[in-house]
Design a protein around this motif. Sequence first.
Motif, PDB file in Angstrom:
ATOM      1  N   LEU A 141       0.800  -1.232  -0.092  1.00 10.59           N
ATOM      2  CA  LEU A 141      -0.097   0.142  -0.001  1.00 10.59           C
ATOM      3  C   LEU A 141       0.806   1.382   0.042  1.00 10.59           C
ATOM      4  O   LEU A 141       0.588   2.299  -0.918  1.00 10.59           O
ATOM      5  N   HIS A 142       1.985   1.397   0.925  1.00  7.32           N
ATOM      6  CA  HIS A 142       2.591   2.444   0.723  1.00  7.32           C
ATOM      7  C   HIS A 142       3.624   2.482  -0.234  1.00  7.32           C
ATOM      8  O   HIS A 142       3.943   3.807  -0.770  1.00  7.32           O
ATOM      9  N   ASP A 143       4.107   1.309  -0.848  1.00  9.36           N
ATOM     10  CA  ASP A 143       5.125   1.418  -2.090  1.00  9.36           C
ATOM     11  C   ASP A 143       4.227   1.977  -3.192  1.00  9.36           C
ATOM     12  O   ASP A 143       4.867   2.791  -3.948  1.00  9.36           O
ATOM     13  N   ASP A 144       2.968   1.711  -3.282  1.00 10.23           N
ATOM     14  CA  ASP A 144       2.204   1.981  -4.615  1.00 10.23           C
ATOM     15  C   ASP A 144       1.842   3.736  -4.446  1.00 10.23           C
ATOM     16  O   ASP A 144       1.862   4.353  -5.714  1.00 10.23           O
ATOM     17  N   VAL A 145       1.954   4.047  -3.448  1.00 13.53           N
ATOM     18  CA  VAL A 145       1.721   5.574  -3.005  1.00 13.53           C
ATOM     19  C   VAL A 145       2.974   6.318  -3.341  1.00 13.53           C
ATOM     20  O   VAL A 145       3.102   7.215  -4.323  1.00 13.53           O
ATOM     21  N   VAL A 146       3.933   5.666  -2.834  1.00 14.35           N
ATOM     22  CA  VAL A 146       5.477   6.425  -3.098  1.00 14.35           C
ATOM     23  C   VAL A 146       5.929   6.225  -4.724  1.00 14.35           C
ATOM     24  O   VAL A 146       6.473   7.251  -5.222  1.00 14.35           O
TER      25      VAL A 146
ATOM     26  N   ILE B 108      -2.253   5.044   2.724  1.00 17.98           N
ATOM     27  CA  ILE B 108      -1.214   5.112   3.570  1.00 17.98           C
ATOM     28  C   ILE B 108      -1.753   4.610   5.134  1.00 17.98           C
ATOM     29  O   ILE B 108      -1.148   4.096   5.870  1.00 17.98           O
ATOM     30  N   LEU B 109      -2.989   5.093   5.453  1.00 18.99           N
ATOM     31  CA  LEU B 109      -3.511   4.830   6.784  1.00 18.99           C
ATOM     32  C   LEU B 109      -4.185   3.675   6.865  1.00 18.99           C
ATOM     33  O   LEU B 109      -3.794   2.999   8.116  1.00 18.99           O
ATOM     34  N   VAL B 110      -4.566   2.963   6.093  1.00 20.67           N
ATOM     35  CA  VAL B 110      -4.804   1.520   6.137  1.00 20.67           C
ATOM     36  C   VAL B 110      -3.460   0.678   6.235  1.00 20.67           C
ATOM     37  O   VAL B 110      -3.697  -0.402   6.919  1.00 20.67           O
ATOM     38  N   GLY B 111      -2.267   1.033   5.550  1.00 22.76           N
ATOM     39  CA  GLY B 111      -1.153   0.423   5.588  1.00 22.76           C
ATOM     40  C   GLY B 111      -0.945   0.413   7.047  1.00 22.76           C
ATOM     41  O   GLY B 111      -0.320  -0.653   7.741  1.00 22.76           O
ATOM     42  N   ASP B 112      -1.099   1.626   7.726  1.00 19.77           N
ATOM     43  CA  ASP B 112      -0.477   1.819   9.211  1.00 19.77           C
ATOM     44  C   ASP B 112      -1.470   0.864  10.024  1.00 19.77           C
ATOM     45  O   ASP B 112      -0.813   0.175  10.934  1.00 19.77           O
ATOM     46  N   PHE B 113      -2.635   0.568   9.693  1.00 18.68           N
ATOM     47  CA  PHE B 113      -3.721  -0.029  10.320  1.00 18.68           C
ATOM     48  C   PHE B 113      -3.148  -1.566  10.497  1.00 18.68           C
ATOM     49  O   PHE B 113      -3.249  -2.424  11.320  1.00 18.68           O
ATOM     50  N   LEU B 114      -2.857  -1.858   9.004  1.00 15.37           N
ATOM     51  CA  LEU B 114      -2.600  -3.390   8.969  1.00 15.37           C
ATOM     52  C   LEU B 114      -1.081  -3.801   9.795  1.00 15.37           C
ATOM     53  O   LEU B 114      -0.886  -4.759  10.264  1.00 15.37           O
ATOM     54  N   LEU B 115      -0.234  -2.859   9.832  1.00 14.64           N
ATOM     55  CA  LEU B 115       0.953  -2.818  10.475  1.00 14.64           C
ATOM     56  C   LEU B 115       0.688  -3.240  12.039  1.00 14.64           C
ATOM     57  O   LEU B 115       1.236  -4.148  12.707  1.00 14.64           O
ATOM     58  N   GLY B 116      -0.281  -2.377  12.539  1.00 14.19           N
ATOM     59  CA  GLY B 116      -0.575  -2.363  13.665  1.00 14.19           C
ATOM     60  C   GLY B 116      -1.307  -3.515  14.002  1.00 14.19           C
ATOM     61  O   GLY B 116      -0.753  -4.339  15.179  1.00 14.19           O
ATOM     62  N   GLN B 117      -2.132  -4.048  13.231  1.00 16.13           N
ATOM     63  CA  GLN B 117      -2.744  -5.365  13.325  1.00 16.13           C
ATOM     64  C   GLN B 117      -1.866  -6.414  13.450  1.00 16.13           C
ATOM     65  O   GLN B 117      -1.900  -7.542  13.962  1.00 16.13           O
ATOM     66  N   ALA B 118      -0.657  -6.541  12.422  1.00 13.43           N
ATOM     67  CA  ALA B 118       0.297  -7.475  12.355  1.00 13.43           C
ATOM     68  C   ALA B 118       1.091  -7.503  13.835  1.00 13.43           C
ATOM     69  O   ALA B 118       1.287  -8.706  14.305  1.00 13.43           O
ATOM     70  N   PHE B 119       1.311  -6.458  14.379  1.00 13.87           N
ATOM     71  CA  PHE B 119       2.063  -6.340  15.474  1.00 13.87           C
ATOM     72  C   PHE B 119       1.160  -7.225  16.782  1.00 13.87           C
ATOM     73  O   PHE B 119       1.706  -7.942  17.687  1.00 13.87           O
ATOM     74  N   MET B 120      -0.223  -6.740  16.675  1.00 14.25           N
ATOM     75  CA  MET B 120      -1.028  -7.335  17.598  1.00 14.25           C
ATOM     76  C   MET B 120      -1.099  -8.993  17.565  1.00 14.25           C
ATOM     77  O   MET B 120      -1.224  -9.967  18.555  1.00 14.25           O
ATOM     78  N   MET B 121      -1.193  -9.422  16.443  1.00 14.39           N
ATOM     79  CA  MET B 121      -1.343 -10.907  16.073  1.00 14.39           C
ATOM     80  C   MET B 121      -0.051 -11.516  16.455  1.00 14.39           C
ATOM     81  O   MET B 121       0.002 -12.666  17.351  1.00 14.39           O
TER      82      MET B 121
ATOM     83  N   VAL C  44      13.769   3.604   1.951  1.00 18.26           N
ATOM     84  CA  VAL C  44      14.119   5.130   1.665  1.00 18.26           C
ATOM     85  C   VAL C  44      15.270   4.976   1.257  1.00 18.26           C
ATOM     86  O   VAL C  44      15.685   6.066   0.513  1.00 18.26           O
ATOM     87  N   PHE C  45      16.493   4.074   1.397  1.00 19.44           N
ATOM     88  CA  PHE C  45      17.643   3.774   0.424  1.00 19.44           C
ATOM     89  C   PHE C  45      17.288   3.776  -0.868  1.00 19.44           C
ATOM     90  O   PHE C  45      17.850   4.512  -1.553  1.00 19.44           O
TER      91      PHE C  45
ATOM     92  N   TRP D 160      11.692  16.913   2.482  1.00 23.31           N
ATOM     93  CA  TRP D 160      12.106  16.085   2.248  1.00 23.31           C
ATOM     94  C   TRP D 160      11.168  15.159   1.111  1.00 23.31           C
ATOM     95  O   TRP D 160      11.455  14.071   0.517  1.00 23.31           O
ATOM     96  N   GLY D 161       9.727  15.822   1.094  1.00 17.89           N
ATOM     97  CA  GLY D 161       8.847  15.267   0.138  1.00 17.89           C
ATOM     98  C   GLY D 161       7.955  14.111   0.867  1.00 17.89           C
ATOM     99  O   GLY D 161       8.165  13.582   2.282  1.00 17.89           O
ATOM    100  N   ASN D 162       6.784  13.993   0.223  1.00 21.08           N
ATOM    101  CA  ASN D 162       5.835  13.234   0.899  1.00 21.08           C
ATOM    102  C   ASN D 162       6.324  11.584   0.911  1.00 21.08           C
ATOM    103  O   ASN D 162       6.033  10.928   1.904  1.00 21.08           O
ATOM    104  N   LYS D 163       6.958  11.033  -0.013  1.00 23.34           N
ATOM    105  CA  LYS D 163       7.395   9.752  -0.130  1.00 23.34           C
ATOM    106  C   LYS D 163       8.434   9.332   1.064  1.00 23.34           C
ATOM    107  O   LYS D 163       8.207   8.523   1.734  1.00 23.34           O
ATOM    108  N   ALA D 164       9.305  10.302   1.244  1.00 24.54           N
ATOM    109  CA  ALA D 164      10.303  10.080   2.295  1.00 24.54           C
ATOM    110  C   ALA D 164       9.557  10.173   3.837  1.00 24.54           C
ATOM    111  O   ALA D 164       9.755   9.517   4.783  1.00 24.54           O
ATOM    112  N   SER D 165       8.580  11.115   3.725  1.00 24.09           N
ATOM    113  CA  SER D 165       7.748  11.106   5.182  1.00 24.09           C
ATOM    114  C   SER D 165       7.193   9.886   5.376  1.00 24.09           C
ATOM    115  O   SER D 165       7.011   9.306   6.539  1.00 24.09           O
TER     116      SER D 165
END
Lengths: 365, 365
Positions: free
Chosen positions: A123-128, A150-163, A188-189, B144-149
């Motif tokens: 989800l985040h990569d497709d935005v980036v 972006i936000l649903v990606g964050d949600f999935l990460l949070g749910q991943a950690f809960m599991m 980022v790299f 730094w842009g949206n992507k890096a953020s």
Amino acid sequence: MAGSVRPYMGRSDGLNPICRCGNKDVTAVSVLPQMKEKPVANPVERLMAATAEDMARVNALILDRAHSHVDMVPELARYLIDSGGKRLRPMLTVATAILFGRGTGNAVNFAAAVEFMHNATLLHDDVVDESDMRRGKPAARMVWGNKASILVGDFLLGQAFMMMVETGDIGALGVLSAASAVMAEGEVFQLAKTGDLATTEADYAEVIRAKTAVLFKAACEVGAMSGGADQAGREALALYGLELGNAFQLVDDALDYGGQSGTLGKNVGDDLREGKMTLPVILALADGTEAERSVIAAALGKVDASDLEVQQVVAIFNRYDTLKRTLDKAEGHAEAAIAALSELPDSEMKSILADVVRHSVGRAS
Amino acid sequence: MAGSVRPYMGRSDGLNPICRCGNKDVTAVSVLPQMKEKPVANPVERLMAATAEDMARVNALILDRAHSHVDMVPELARYLIDSGGKRLRPMLTVATAILFGRGTGNAVNFAAAVEFMHNATLLHDDVVDESDMRRGKPAARMVWGNKASILVGDFLLGQAFMMMVETGDIGALGVLSAASAVMAEGEVFQLAKTGDLATTEADYAEVIRAKTAVLFKAACEVGAMSGGADQAGREALALYGLELGNAFQLVDDALDYGGQSGTLGKNVGDDLREGKMTLPVILALADGTEAERSVIAAALGKVDASDLEVQQVVAIFNRYDTLKRTLDKAEGHAEAAIAALSELPDSEMKSILADVVRHSVGRAS
């Protein structure tokens, strides 16, 4: 069911849907007869059959944890998660647990968590990357927008950690949380190196290790841990996953230019237009003439580069064999992945895991 | 040092810098004489002094864990983290641990993790809200842009989980990972409700609970757990944090329109232009005439709404006292936060925690 296949099925009754074709569930039972007729079945199908029972639980958990009282969350999450990905990473978690023959322990939770981490990244990569398509249909961001992605990606990460937390396995949590940070660091790299003609082979190796291979490594390592592996077994599977992931990304990066033959088709050259410094580009820049370097540099990161421009770049790649050399490098990692399994006792699951590696590098030839 | 103040200092020598004014470190010692002279010092300064020693360790950990071999990561992370935020949430984690008088346990790790979670959210929020400024300087995405953020936000989240995992405290990990998922869910809910005139007070209460109050709650709950609180103490501090967070966000939402007086100034009306359905808007839509509702609806979500348009909306708010009523609601939550502490033995730290609540709601009056 074929007796020779039964062992990999674990406790499966073979009736859990393992994927859907149109409106029809494909069960392990419906896959197996095919395997009987064709003993050299596609290794990914063999992996699916061998992990079917646990993957049914993984899939149920994925559906359950994508739920939210906020409608947009499950709509977007399920659009992506149900969109026909092979679920290779969670299957590896389950398979590497089964491999040790002591039950799968917490592998179901970790497998679902790994899939959530992977989908959050997509989800985040497709935005980036400003990608329009994903798995043959419009990317989630084209339907729900960048913000929701972006936000649903964050949600999935949070749910991943809960599991993960539910398992109480701090060791495995350490492996997966480190993977999560390293993956973001790798992205980022990659972003920092976008369009940077001075990018080295070592930089590229670090990008693919961090953004791709480390999650394969973690998926297999926590699978082995869940399956009761000793330290040597855990390290062997971690190395297997890391090298499979490296090989997988190298092949992907060659396929983006049409694979070994450099054949042009749909979406060929996306990486070029995004300015991604993948190995075929790096090798061609190193070996090409000044004029050839200029042709590549002009097209790199040019969002609206024409097919002709891409074709000219691929012609340079072919002149220096850089797609073939990229695939050779993938082959080397694939061999390392298979070699990592050598000290483990022979078993059908071990042979499937080795064949999955061979299949992964075979995609592009 | 004043004997009456010494207890809140824990094991502090008072010499750890707790913040910087220009090029000069402000230490607990340099704050304390001021407190002697003015017994009713700013409660946030008292909180800073009382947590100074542990916060020095938190700040060192934050710097250490924002490090990466990928230069862009620490550059961006430190730009945000060092940009003069009060670090209220990590101070609450440390303070709620100190409160129980049994040492701070894992509070330093959890405090740093909470700050990373908060900053990851800010990075993503600024992309989602298309914000240009944060803490009085250009938002990281403008540099730094949206992507890096997006990606550095993901990195900070991964690092936050690594710091939590290092404690080995699965119970606290559960609290913080659940908070992480709920926060993202709250942001999606807010996004889904953007510009939705049918948003109810209950919807709004859910948004602020999820996007803001749950992290305050988690910060205090894991602080109490680290400090050796029993179940009742843990629940009391969780409720304290939740209600402080609710009050905090209500005040912020009133301040966005200039606070109780509805005075116009810089950045007043940002929420209106972003279409955010905050309580002042919801109350005015409920009580206003058809004509007034139209004025509000026309300005809601209008990115380039003029100051005059904002002023017209604030005039409607003042007609129905909706800023005052929003602050009254904050007052109610503040009272609930203070009441949550009632069963705990009196101590200086308890009085600081209560005063921090009063100070938070006092910002807007």
